[in-house]
Design a protein around this motif. Structure first.
Motif, short mmCIF file in Angstrom:
data_model
loop_
_atom_site.label_atom_id
_atom_site.label_comp_id
_atom_site.label_asym_id
_atom_site.label_seq_id
_atom_site.Cartn_x
_atom_site.Cartn_y
_atom_site.Cartn_z
N ILE A 102 0.81 -1.21 0.00
CA ILE A 102 0.00 0.00 0.00
C ILE A 102 0.85 1.27 0.00
CG2 ILE A 102 -2.03 -1.08 1.03
CD1 ILE A 102 -1.23 0.08 3.71
N TYR A 103 2.17 1.10 0.11
CA TYR A 103 3.09 2.24 0.05
C TYR A 103 4.20 1.94 -0.95
CZ TYR A 103 0.98 3.09 4.63
OH TYR A 103 0.10 3.27 5.66
N ARG A 104 4.61 2.96 -1.70
CA ARG A 104 5.77 2.82 -2.59
C ARG A 104 7.05 3.01 -1.78
NH1 ARG A 104 6.63 0.24 -6.50
NH2 ARG A 104 4.74 1.02 -7.44
N TYR A 105 7.00 3.93 -0.83
CA TYR A 105 8.18 4.20 -0.01
C TYR A 105 7.79 4.67 1.38
CZ TYR A 105 7.45 9.13 -1.22
OH TYR A 105 6.92 10.38 -1.39
N LEU A 106 8.74 4.54 2.29
CA LEU A 106 8.61 5.06 3.66
C LEU A 106 9.87 5.87 3.95
CD1 LEU A 106 7.64 1.75 5.49
CD2 LEU A 106 6.08 3.50 4.65
N VAL A 107 9.70 6.99 4.61
CA VAL A 107 10.83 7.79 5.07
C VAL A 107 10.76 7.83 6.59
CG1 VAL A 107 11.95 10.05 5.04
CG2 VAL A 107 10.85 9.19 2.97
N PHE A 108 11.86 7.44 7.23
CA PHE A 108 11.95 7.40 8.69
C PHE A 108 12.87 8.51 9.18
CE2 PHE A 108 11.41 3.00 7.27
CZ PHE A 108 10.33 2.58 8.04
N ARG A 116 13.16 9.16 21.66
CA ARG A 116 14.23 8.17 21.52
C ARG A 116 13.77 6.99 20.65
NH1 ARG A 116 18.72 8.42 23.87
NH2 ARG A 116 18.93 6.20 24.12
N LYS A 117 13.13 7.31 19.54
CA LYS A 117 12.60 6.30 18.64
C LYS A 117 12.80 6.71 17.18
CE LYS A 117 9.67 4.05 21.66
NZ LYS A 117 10.45 3.07 22.31
N VAL A 118 12.82 5.71 16.32
CA VAL A 118 12.78 5.93 14.88
C VAL A 118 11.31 5.87 14.49
CG1 VAL A 118 13.44 5.05 12.63
CG2 VAL A 118 15.03 4.85 14.55
N VAL A 119 10.81 6.94 13.87
CA VAL A 119 9.39 7.06 13.53
C VAL A 119 9.22 7.28 12.04
CG1 VAL A 119 8.76 7.95 15.82
CG2 VAL A 119 9.35 9.54 14.01
N VAL A 120 8.01 6.99 11.54
CA VAL A 120 7.69 7.23 10.13
C VAL A 120 7.41 8.71 9.95
CG1 VAL A 120 6.09 6.72 8.25
CG2 VAL A 120 6.73 4.92 9.85
N GLU A 121 8.14 9.32 9.02
CA GLU A 121 7.94 10.73 8.72
C GLU A 121 7.00 10.92 7.53
OE1 GLU A 121 10.87 14.40 8.64
OE2 GLU A 121 11.23 13.08 6.91
N LYS A 122 7.12 10.05 6.52
CA LYS A 122 6.33 10.19 5.30
C LYS A 122 6.12 8.84 4.65
CE LYS A 122 6.17 12.91 1.01
NZ LYS A 122 4.89 12.38 0.67
N THR A 123 4.96 8.67 4.05
CA THR A 123 4.68 7.47 3.26
C THR A 123 4.33 7.92 1.85
OG1 THR A 123 2.34 7.50 3.90
CG2 THR A 123 3.81 6.15 5.24
N GLY A 124 4.67 7.10 0.89
CA GLY A 124 4.38 7.41 -0.51
C GLY A 124 3.37 6.44 -1.08
N ASP A 125 2.37 6.95 -1.78
CA ASP A 125 1.36 6.10 -2.42
C ASP A 125 2.00 5.22 -3.49
OD1 ASP A 125 -0.72 7.18 -0.93
OD2 ASP A 125 -1.01 8.83 -2.34
N ASP A 145 11.22 9.86 -8.45
CA ASP A 145 11.53 11.28 -8.28
C ASP A 145 10.76 11.87 -7.11
OD1 ASP A 145 13.34 11.33 -10.36
OD2 ASP A 145 11.83 11.89 -11.86
N ASP A 146 9.50 11.43 -6.92
CA ASP A 146 8.72 11.87 -5.76
C ASP A 146 9.41 11.43 -4.47
OD1 ASP A 146 6.72 12.97 -7.41
OD2 ASP A 146 5.62 11.06 -7.46
N PHE A 147 9.89 10.20 -4.49
CA PHE A 147 10.59 9.67 -3.32
C PHE A 147 11.85 10.48 -3.00
CE2 PHE A 147 14.25 6.84 -2.32
CZ PHE A 147 14.03 6.74 -0.96
N THR A 148 12.72 10.69 -3.99
CA THR A 148 13.96 11.43 -3.72
C THR A 148 13.68 12.87 -3.30
OG1 THR A 148 14.24 11.91 -6.08
CG2 THR A 148 15.38 9.97 -5.21
N ALA A 149 12.60 13.46 -3.80
CA ALA A 149 12.24 14.82 -3.41
C ALA A 149 11.77 14.88 -1.95
CB ALA A 149 11.17 15.37 -4.33
N SER A 150 11.33 13.76 -1.40
CA SER A 150 10.84 13.74 -0.02
C SER A 150 11.98 13.68 1.01
CB SER A 150 9.89 12.56 0.20
OG SER A 150 10.60 11.35 0.16
#
Length: 184
Positions: free
Chosen positions: A71-77, A84-93, A99-104
């Motif tokens: 359901i996601y193309r990419y995740l940015v953490f 003190r945690k690694v969290v999800v910052e952005k998800t990609g449809d 290019d959308d991913f690298t721009a994020s």
């Protein structure tokens, strides 16, 4: 004269943190192993001495959704230092491009990312490979680079199912052609 030395931080077989201390006074010397059995939070949330920050439960669950349900193309953490945690910052449809991913990804700060790369083999077979990308641009702060470098191993252990890993300090090191070469 008394001497008190920190000798080693380690974990025992049940993964509880321990501390080895050495105390000496004149000709008498003592060695203590202190076992901390009462932890202030859940044991799985404690990072060990060498892995930096640990992944939040939501980060692991989001990765599993990406891996299993696509359901996601990419995740940015990102690392949330207060929690003190690694969290999800952005998800990609799934429809978003590379290019959308690298721009994020930020230009001047470190991030982790997971990208689901779909491609067609030379035998005309549709395949998908999951890439873990450790983004650490040379323009980012040293503190950020150290924090992300020490936390990477712990996060990678939590994200089961990664096919390839890329360490990138410049956009050319994670270009789409680099992913294609690694996948084939």
């Amino acid at each position: 004269m008394c001497h008190f030395h920190f000798v080693k931080y380690f974990t025992i077989s049940n993964s509880l943190p321990c501390l080895a201390l050495h105390f000496s006074h004149s000709s008498v010397s003592f060695f203590f192993n202190l076992n901390f059995t009462k932890l202030p939070c859940r044991l799985q949330d404690w990072p060990n001495a060498t892995s930096g920050m640990c992944a939040a439960g939501h980060a692991k669950d989001t990765f599993l959704e990406q891996k299993r349900k696509k359901i996601y193309r990419y995740l940015v953490f990102r690392i949330d230092e207060k929690k003190r945690k690694v969290v999800v910052e952005k998800t990609g449809d799934p429809a978003e491009t590379y290019d959308d991913f690298t721009a994020s990804l930020p230009e001047n700060d470190c991030r982790y990312a997971v990208y689901d790369f779909d491609f067609v083999t030379s035998d005309n077979c549709q395949k998908s490979k999951i890439f873990f990308i450790a983004w650490s641009p040379s323009s980012s702060r040293i503190r950020s680079k150290v924090l992300y470098a020490t936390s990477k191993h712990g996060l990678r252990e939590e994200l089961d199912g990664i096919h390839y890993e890329i360490q990138a300090t410049d956009p050319t090191e994670m270009d789409l052609e680099v992913l294609k070469d690694r996948a084939n």
